[in-house]
Design a protein around this motif. Sequence first.
Motif, PDB file in Angstrom:
ATOM      1  N   ASP A   1       9.698  -7.717  -4.532  1.00 58.52           N
ATOM      2  CA  ASP A   1       9.361  -6.442  -3.914  1.00 58.52           C
ATOM      3  C   ASP A   1       8.472  -6.696  -2.701  1.00 58.52           C
ATOM      4  O   ASP A   1       7.297  -7.038  -2.847  1.00 58.52           O
ATOM      5  CB  ASP A   1       8.642  -5.552  -4.926  1.00 58.52           C
ATOM      6  CG  ASP A   1       8.384  -4.159  -4.394  1.00 58.52           C
ATOM      7  OD1 ASP A   1       8.915  -3.826  -3.315  1.00 58.52           O
ATOM      8  OD2 ASP A   1       7.657  -3.403  -5.064  1.00 58.52           O
ATOM      9  N   PRO A   2       8.982  -6.525  -1.481  1.00 58.98           N
ATOM     10  CA  PRO A   2       8.177  -6.808  -0.304  1.00 58.98           C
ATOM     11  C   PRO A   2       7.034  -5.813  -0.107  1.00 58.98           C
ATOM     12  O   PRO A   2       6.061  -6.130   0.557  1.00 58.98           O
ATOM     13  CB  PRO A   2       9.170  -6.728   0.856  1.00 58.98           C
ATOM     14  CG  PRO A   2      10.265  -5.863   0.364  1.00 58.98           C
ATOM     15  CD  PRO A   2      10.335  -6.098  -1.120  1.00 58.98           C
ATOM     16  N   TRP A   3       7.117  -4.644  -0.668  1.00 55.83           N
ATOM     17  CA  TRP A   3       6.074  -3.635  -0.514  1.00 55.83           C
ATOM     18  C   TRP A   3       5.146  -3.593  -1.721  1.00 55.83           C
ATOM     19  O   TRP A   3       4.339  -2.682  -1.857  1.00 55.83           O
ATOM     20  CB  TRP A   3       6.699  -2.260  -0.308  1.00 55.83           C
ATOM     21  CG  TRP A   3       7.337  -2.131   1.030  1.00 55.83           C
ATOM     22  CD1 TRP A   3       8.636  -2.406   1.330  1.00 55.83           C
ATOM     23  CD2 TRP A   3       6.726  -1.738   2.241  1.00 55.83           C
ATOM     24  NE1 TRP A   3       8.875  -2.192   2.654  1.00 55.83           N
ATOM     25  CE2 TRP A   3       7.707  -1.781   3.243  1.00 55.83           C
ATOM     26  CE3 TRP A   3       5.440  -1.356   2.582  1.00 55.83           C
ATOM     27  CZ2 TRP A   3       7.441  -1.446   4.558  1.00 55.83           C
ATOM     28  CZ3 TRP A   3       5.177  -1.019   3.895  1.00 55.83           C
ATOM     29  CH2 TRP A   3       6.164  -1.076   4.864  1.00 55.83           C
ATOM     30  N   GLY A   4       5.269  -4.537  -2.625  1.00 54.65           N
ATOM     31  CA  GLY A   4       4.472  -4.528  -3.835  1.00 54.65           C
ATOM     32  C   GLY A   4       2.977  -4.546  -3.577  1.00 54.65           C
ATOM     33  O   GLY A   4       2.203  -3.896  -4.274  1.00 54.65           O
ATOM     34  N   GLY A   5       2.513  -5.281  -2.565  1.00 58.09           N
ATOM     35  CA  GLY A   5       1.094  -5.357  -2.258  1.00 58.09           C
ATOM     36  C   GLY A   5       0.570  -4.138  -1.529  1.00 58.09           C
ATOM     37  O   GLY A   5      -0.635  -3.941  -1.421  1.00 58.09           O
ATOM     38  N   MET A   6       1.443  -3.307  -1.013  1.00 60.19           N
ATOM     39  CA  MET A   6       1.020  -2.150  -0.225  1.00 60.19           C
ATOM     40  C   MET A   6       0.802  -0.911  -1.098  1.00 60.19           C
ATOM     41  O   MET A   6       0.163   0.034  -0.674  1.00 60.19           O
ATOM     42  CB  MET A   6       2.078  -1.819   0.831  1.00 60.19           C
ATOM     43  CG  MET A   6       2.304  -2.952   1.808  1.00 60.19           C
ATOM     44  SD  MET A   6       0.828  -3.452   2.692  1.00 60.19           S
ATOM     45  CE  MET A   6       0.520  -2.021   3.668  1.00 60.19           C
ATOM     46  N   ARG A   7       1.314  -0.939  -2.286  1.00 58.77           N
ATOM     47  CA  ARG A   7       1.180   0.233  -3.145  1.00 58.77           C
ATOM     48  C   ARG A   7      -0.196   0.284  -3.783  1.00 58.77           C
ATOM     49  O   ARG A   7      -0.837  -0.727  -3.995  1.00 58.77           O
ATOM     50  CB  ARG A   7       2.246   0.203  -4.231  1.00 58.77           C
ATOM     51  CG  ARG A   7       3.632   0.365  -3.682  1.00 58.77           C
ATOM     52  CD  ARG A   7       4.604   0.636  -4.808  1.00 58.77           C
ATOM     53  NE  ARG A   7       5.949   0.695  -4.262  1.00 58.77           N
ATOM     54  CZ  ARG A   7       6.843  -0.266  -4.381  1.00 58.77           C
ATOM     55  NH1 ARG A   7       6.547  -1.354  -5.035  1.00 58.77           N
ATOM     56  NH2 ARG A   7       8.027  -0.151  -3.842  1.00 58.77           N
ATOM     57  N   ALA A   8      -0.619   1.499  -4.121  1.00 55.20           N
ATOM     58  CA  ALA A   8      -1.900   1.690  -4.801  1.00 55.20           C
ATOM     59  C   ALA A   8      -1.750   1.247  -6.252  1.00 55.20           C
ATOM     60  O   ALA A   8      -0.653   0.999  -6.745  1.00 55.20           O
ATOM     61  CB  ALA A   8      -2.315   3.156  -4.729  1.00 55.20           C
ATOM     62  N   ASP A   9      -2.871   1.167  -6.948  1.00 52.13           N
ATOM     63  CA  ASP A   9      -2.838   0.811  -8.360  1.00 52.13           C
ATOM     64  C   ASP A   9      -2.033   1.855  -9.122  1.00 52.13           C
ATOM     65  O   ASP A   9      -1.978   3.026  -8.728  1.00 52.13           O
ATOM     66  CB  ASP A   9      -4.263   0.745  -8.926  1.00 52.13           C
ATOM     67  CG  ASP A   9      -5.037  -0.426  -8.342  1.00 52.13           C
ATOM     68  OD1 ASP A   9      -4.390  -1.416  -7.930  1.00 52.13           O
ATOM     69  OD2 ASP A   9      -6.276  -0.340  -8.292  1.00 52.13           O
ATOM     70  N   PRO A  10      -1.444   1.470 -10.234  1.00 52.69           N
ATOM     71  CA  PRO A  10      -0.697   2.468 -11.006  1.00 52.69           C
ATOM     72  C   PRO A  10      -1.633   3.560 -11.520  1.00 52.69           C
ATOM     73  O   PRO A  10      -2.826   3.326 -11.709  1.00 52.69           O
ATOM     74  CB  PRO A  10      -0.109   1.661 -12.163  1.00 52.69           C
ATOM     75  CG  PRO A  10      -0.894   0.403 -12.217  1.00 52.69           C
ATOM     76  CD  PRO A  10      -1.434   0.166 -10.847  1.00 52.69           C
ATOM     77  N   PRO A  11      -1.126   4.751 -11.722  1.00 48.54           N
ATOM     78  CA  PRO A  11      -1.992   5.854 -12.164  1.00 48.54           C
ATOM     79  C   PRO A  11      -2.606   5.542 -13.519  1.00 48.54           C
ATOM     80  O   PRO A  11      -1.984   4.947 -14.383  1.00 48.54           O
ATOM     81  CB  PRO A  11      -1.052   7.052 -12.245  1.00 48.54           C
ATOM     82  CG  PRO A  11       0.311   6.468 -12.307  1.00 48.54           C
ATOM     83  CD  PRO A  11       0.248   5.145 -11.603  1.00 48.54           C
ATOM     84  N   LYS A  12      -3.877   5.933 -13.665  1.00 50.57           N
ATOM     85  CA  LYS A  12      -4.586   5.674 -14.912  1.00 50.57           C
ATOM     86  C   LYS A  12      -4.170   6.695 -15.951  1.00 50.57           C
ATOM     87  O   LYS A  12      -3.761   7.806 -15.627  1.00 50.57           O
ATOM     88  CB  LYS A  12      -6.095   5.733 -14.678  1.00 50.57           C
ATOM     89  CG  LYS A  12      -6.568   4.652 -13.736  1.00 50.57           C
ATOM     90  CD  LYS A  12      -8.051   4.728 -13.507  1.00 50.57           C
ATOM     91  CE  LYS A  12      -8.472   3.643 -12.518  1.00 50.57           C
ATOM     92  NZ  LYS A  12      -9.885   3.704 -12.214  1.00 50.57           N
ATOM     93  N   GLN A  13      -4.319   6.318 -17.200  1.00 45.77           N
ATOM     94  CA  GLN A  13      -3.977   7.223 -18.292  1.00 45.77           C
ATOM     95  C   GLN A  13      -4.986   8.369 -18.318  1.00 45.77           C
ATOM     96  O   GLN A  13      -6.178   8.160 -18.104  1.00 45.77           O
ATOM     97  CB  GLN A  13      -4.008   6.475 -19.630  1.00 45.77           C
ATOM     98  CG  GLN A  13      -2.959   5.390 -19.727  1.00 45.77           C
ATOM     99  CD  GLN A  13      -1.550   5.953 -19.729  1.00 45.77           C
ATOM    100  OE1 GLN A  13      -1.339   7.063 -20.184  1.00 45.77           O
ATOM    101  NE2 GLN A  13      -0.611   5.206 -19.197  1.00 45.77           N
TER     102      GLN A  13
END
Length: 98
Positions: free
Chosen positions: A63-75
Amino acid sequence: MKLFRLAAVLAVLAGPAYAQMPNVNLMQDLPSKSPEEKAAEAERDRAYKETLKKIPDSKASSDPWGGMRADPPKQPAAPKASAATSAPKKSKSGTAAN
């Protein structure tokens, strides 16, 4: 005019009937393979399958954009208890602490 209508109706009805006629193959079947050709084809298939086994499995994400995404949403937090259950309990000892 009636003749034209009759011809048009027959043409419309004949189309699906013509499509259901059996398919006639005018080309001759190709000659069967000789034992040498069959053996050569089996050898190519075996070599191909061995080559596929040598390809390593991809473990890393591509995934070339993997580092650009924010952290996954918290529970979401656990639902809070109602106000009646969270209030401190009063003692019925009869003494007031002042």
